[in-house]
Every structure is written in C-alpha cells, then in structure tokens.
Write a protein that holds these residues in place. Sequence first.
Motif, PDB file in Angstrom:
ATOM      1  N   PHE A   4       0.822  -1.200   0.000  1.00  0.00           N
ATOM      2  CA  PHE A   4       0.000   0.000   0.000  1.00  0.00           C
ATOM      3  C   PHE A   4       0.867   1.267   0.000  1.00  0.00           C
ATOM      4  O   PHE A   4       0.370   2.368   0.109  1.00  0.00           O
ATOM      5  CB  PHE A   4      -0.942  -0.038   1.216  1.00  0.00           C
ATOM      6  N   GLY A   5       2.205   1.100  -0.092  1.00  0.00           N
ATOM      7  CA  GLY A   5       3.116   2.237  -0.215  1.00  0.00           C
ATOM      8  C   GLY A   5       3.762   2.707   1.073  1.00  0.00           C
ATOM      9  O   GLY A   5       4.417   3.744   1.095  1.00  0.00           O
ATOM     10  N   TYR A   6       3.592   1.962   2.158  1.00  0.00           N
ATOM     11  CA  TYR A   6       4.160   2.363   3.445  1.00  0.00           C
ATOM     12  C   TYR A   6       5.517   1.715   3.647  1.00  0.00           C
ATOM     13  O   TYR A   6       5.757   0.596   3.210  1.00  0.00           O
ATOM     14  CB  TYR A   6       3.209   1.996   4.590  1.00  0.00           C
ATOM     15  N   HIS A  13      10.049  -0.183  14.627  1.00  0.00           N
ATOM     16  CA  HIS A  13       9.450  -1.100  13.666  1.00  0.00           C
ATOM     17  C   HIS A  13       7.929  -1.164  13.758  1.00  0.00           C
ATOM     18  O   HIS A  13       7.283  -1.756  12.912  1.00  0.00           O
ATOM     19  CB  HIS A  13      10.071  -2.493  13.797  1.00  0.00           C
ATOM     20  N   THR A  14       7.345  -0.532  14.767  1.00  0.00           N
ATOM     21  CA  THR A  14       5.884  -0.474  14.858  1.00  0.00           C
ATOM     22  C   THR A  14       5.329   0.736  14.114  1.00  0.00           C
ATOM     23  O   THR A  14       4.125   0.924  14.053  1.00  0.00           O
ATOM     24  CB  THR A  14       5.407  -0.427  16.327  1.00  0.00           C
ATOM     25  N   LEU A  15       6.209   1.546  13.551  1.00  0.00           N
ATOM     26  CA  LEU A  15       5.830   2.767  12.842  1.00  0.00           C
ATOM     27  C   LEU A  15       6.005   2.560  11.348  1.00  0.00           C
ATOM     28  O   LEU A  15       7.083   2.188  10.880  1.00  0.00           O
ATOM     29  CB  LEU A  15       6.691   3.941  13.317  1.00  0.00           C
ATOM     30  N   LEU A  16       4.932   2.811  10.595  1.00  0.00           N
ATOM     31  CA  LEU A  16       4.965   2.734   9.138  1.00  0.00           C
ATOM     32  C   LEU A  16       4.626   4.114   8.589  1.00  0.00           C
ATOM     33  O   LEU A  16       3.690   4.763   9.061  1.00  0.00           O
ATOM     34  CB  LEU A  16       3.950   1.704   8.645  1.00  0.00           C
ATOM     35  N   LEU A  17       5.399   4.568   7.604  1.00  0.00           N
ATOM     36  CA  LEU A  17       5.249   5.924   7.075  1.00  0.00           C
ATOM     37  C   LEU A  17       5.045   5.908   5.571  1.00  0.00           C
ATOM     38  O   LEU A  17       5.610   5.060   4.865  1.00  0.00           O
ATOM     39  CB  LEU A  17       6.499   6.752   7.386  1.00  0.00           C
ATOM     40  N   LYS A  18       4.275   6.879   5.105  1.00  0.00           N
ATOM     41  CA  LYS A  18       4.111   7.080   3.664  1.00  0.00           C
ATOM     42  C   LYS A  18       4.276   8.567   3.378  1.00  0.00           C
ATOM     43  O   LYS A  18       3.554   9.393   3.922  1.00  0.00           O
ATOM     44  CB  LYS A  18       2.740   6.603   3.197  1.00  0.00           C
ATOM     45  N   HIS A  19       5.257   8.868   2.550  1.00  0.00           N
ATOM     46  CA  HIS A  19       5.514  10.252   2.127  1.00  0.00           C
ATOM     47  C   HIS A  19       4.976  10.416   0.713  1.00  0.00           C
ATOM     48  O   HIS A  19       5.254   9.599  -0.162  1.00  0.00           O
ATOM     49  CB  HIS A  19       7.018  10.562   2.155  1.00  0.00           C
ATOM     50  N   LYS A  20       4.216  11.493   0.523  1.00  0.00           N
ATOM     51  CA  LYS A  20       3.606  11.709  -0.788  1.00  0.00           C
ATOM     52  C   LYS A  20       3.399  13.209  -0.993  1.00  0.00           C
ATOM     53  O   LYS A  20       2.677  13.840  -0.218  1.00  0.00           O
ATOM     54  CB  LYS A  20       2.271  10.966  -0.832  1.00  0.00           C
ATOM     55  N   LYS A  21       4.067  13.764  -1.997  1.00  0.00           N
ATOM     56  CA  LYS A  21       3.925  15.177  -2.360  1.00  0.00           C
ATOM     57  C   LYS A  21       4.122  16.114  -1.166  1.00  0.00           C
ATOM     58  O   LYS A  21       3.321  17.013  -0.928  1.00  0.00           O
ATOM     59  CB  LYS A  21       2.570  15.424  -3.012  1.00  0.00           C
ATOM     60  N   GLY A  22       5.159  15.879  -0.386  1.00  0.00           N
ATOM     61  CA  GLY A  22       5.465  16.746   0.747  1.00  0.00           C
ATOM     62  C   GLY A  22       4.614  16.507   1.979  1.00  0.00           C
ATOM     63  O   GLY A  22       4.748  17.217   2.971  1.00  0.00           O
ATOM     64  N   LYS A  23       3.738  15.526   1.933  1.00  0.00           N
ATOM     65  CA  LYS A  23       2.890  15.212   3.084  1.00  0.00           C
ATOM     66  C   LYS A  23       3.282  13.842   3.622  1.00  0.00           C
ATOM     67  O   LYS A  23       3.899  13.044   2.925  1.00  0.00           O
ATOM     68  CB  LYS A  23       1.414  15.232   2.690  1.00  0.00           C
ATOM     69  N   VAL A  24       2.911  13.599   4.863  1.00  0.00           N
ATOM     70  CA  VAL A  24       3.259  12.321   5.481  1.00  0.00           C
ATOM     71  C   VAL A  24       2.048  11.751   6.208  1.00  0.00           C
ATOM     72  O   VAL A  24       1.250  12.488   6.789  1.00  0.00           O
ATOM     73  CB  VAL A  24       4.472  12.468   6.449  1.00  0.00           C
ATOM     74  N   THR A  25       1.919  10.433   6.117  1.00  0.00           N
ATOM     75  CA  THR A  25       0.891   9.709   6.856  1.00  0.00           C
ATOM     76  C   THR A  25       1.601   8.629   7.651  1.00  0.00           C
ATOM     77  O   THR A  25       2.514   7.974   7.145  1.00  0.00           O
ATOM     78  CB  THR A  25      -0.145   9.086   5.893  1.00  0.00           C
ATOM     79  N   LEU A  47      -6.186   5.034   3.964  1.00  0.00           N
ATOM     80  CA  LEU A  47      -5.568   4.032   4.840  1.00  0.00           C
ATOM     81  C   LEU A  47      -6.601   3.415   5.775  1.00  0.00           C
ATOM     82  O   LEU A  47      -6.661   2.189   5.937  1.00  0.00           O
ATOM     83  CB  LEU A  47      -4.432   4.660   5.650  1.00  0.00           C
ATOM     84  N   GLN A  48      -7.428   4.243   6.378  1.00  0.00           N
ATOM     85  CA  GLN A  48      -8.464   3.729   7.278  1.00  0.00           C
ATOM     86  C   GLN A  48      -9.432   2.820   6.529  1.00  0.00           C
ATOM     87  O   GLN A  48      -9.828   1.773   7.040  1.00  0.00           O
ATOM     88  CB  GLN A  48      -9.198   4.887   7.958  1.00  0.00           C
TER      89      GLN A  48
END
Length: 161
Positions: A4-6, A13-25, A47-48
């Motif tokens: 899903f891109g994370y 290791h419990t933290l998953l991040l997705k950076h996209k166009k200067g934003k982060v989830t 994501l939800q």
Amino acid sequence: MKDFGYKQSNSDHTLLLKHKKGKVTALIVYVDDMVVTGNDLIEKAALQHHLASEFEMKDLGALKYFLGIEVARIFLSQRKYILDILTDTGMLAIKPADMPIELYHQLGEYPDQVPTNKERYQRLVGKLIYLGHTRPDIAYAVSVVSQFMHAPSEAHMDAVN
C-alpha cells in the motif's frame, strides 16, 4: 502495508510511514491498537478504508491515550515571530541553511577579531534564545553564539545570521 506504499521505520518497527507530495501519513501498530495520523487527510481516509476492509476495526475518534501516554492536542507556533525577525534583519528572502551552525565551527575569542555592534548582536541572539522554545533544532547553535554576548565579532554575527 508495504504493498500500500508504506515503509517501516528503522528506528521503530511499529511505525509505518508514507511520504507523498510533501505530506506524510503515519500508522503506529502495537498489538491490537493502531494510531493513524498525518497531514494528508485523503491518504489517512484511504488508509483507514484499506485497514477496515482487511480487519475488524473500531474508530475511537481523536487520540486521547496510547501506550500509557495521555495525548492532549496543542499547537504552538512562532511563525509570525520568525517572520518578524527575518524582516527586521533584512533576511526575509534568504534561503534557509541546511544546518543551523557550521559543523566544525571555529568560533572563539581571538585577538585579531573585528568587533561588531554589541547591542544589535545581543538583541538578535536574545530573540533566537526566545525562538528556541519551539525550535529545539537551533538550541546548540544558539548556545554557541550566546557565549560571545560580551564581545561579539563580525565572525560571531555571521554565525548568528
């Protein structure tokens, strides 16, 4: 989540991040508890939705308590204060530096130093000390330049700038 891109954080290791166009989830997972947060509202919703299609989930609303940590949402900003400093010093159009102070700086007190305006130096360093409340990333640099308040030189002023 990788499909899903994370990407999994190396530091937690419990933290998953997705950076996209200067934003982060961010998705934080601990056993059966999850926190979804970030500044990309569309990605958070996607994501939800994705997680809800894979798992039975319950949205508990705004985060109040997680892993023994009580969470109170508060936003502190000194944006206007920074803009005022930049305007007062004529540096509004200047590009920001990659690092707040030169890595192996040679700041010190030397006999051949050219003095600078002491009052201006003290006023500017004082403003930077105040700015450190919301900008801990400049704390070391400010502590270095504040050591020369009694007799600042042009080199010290260059470091402040």
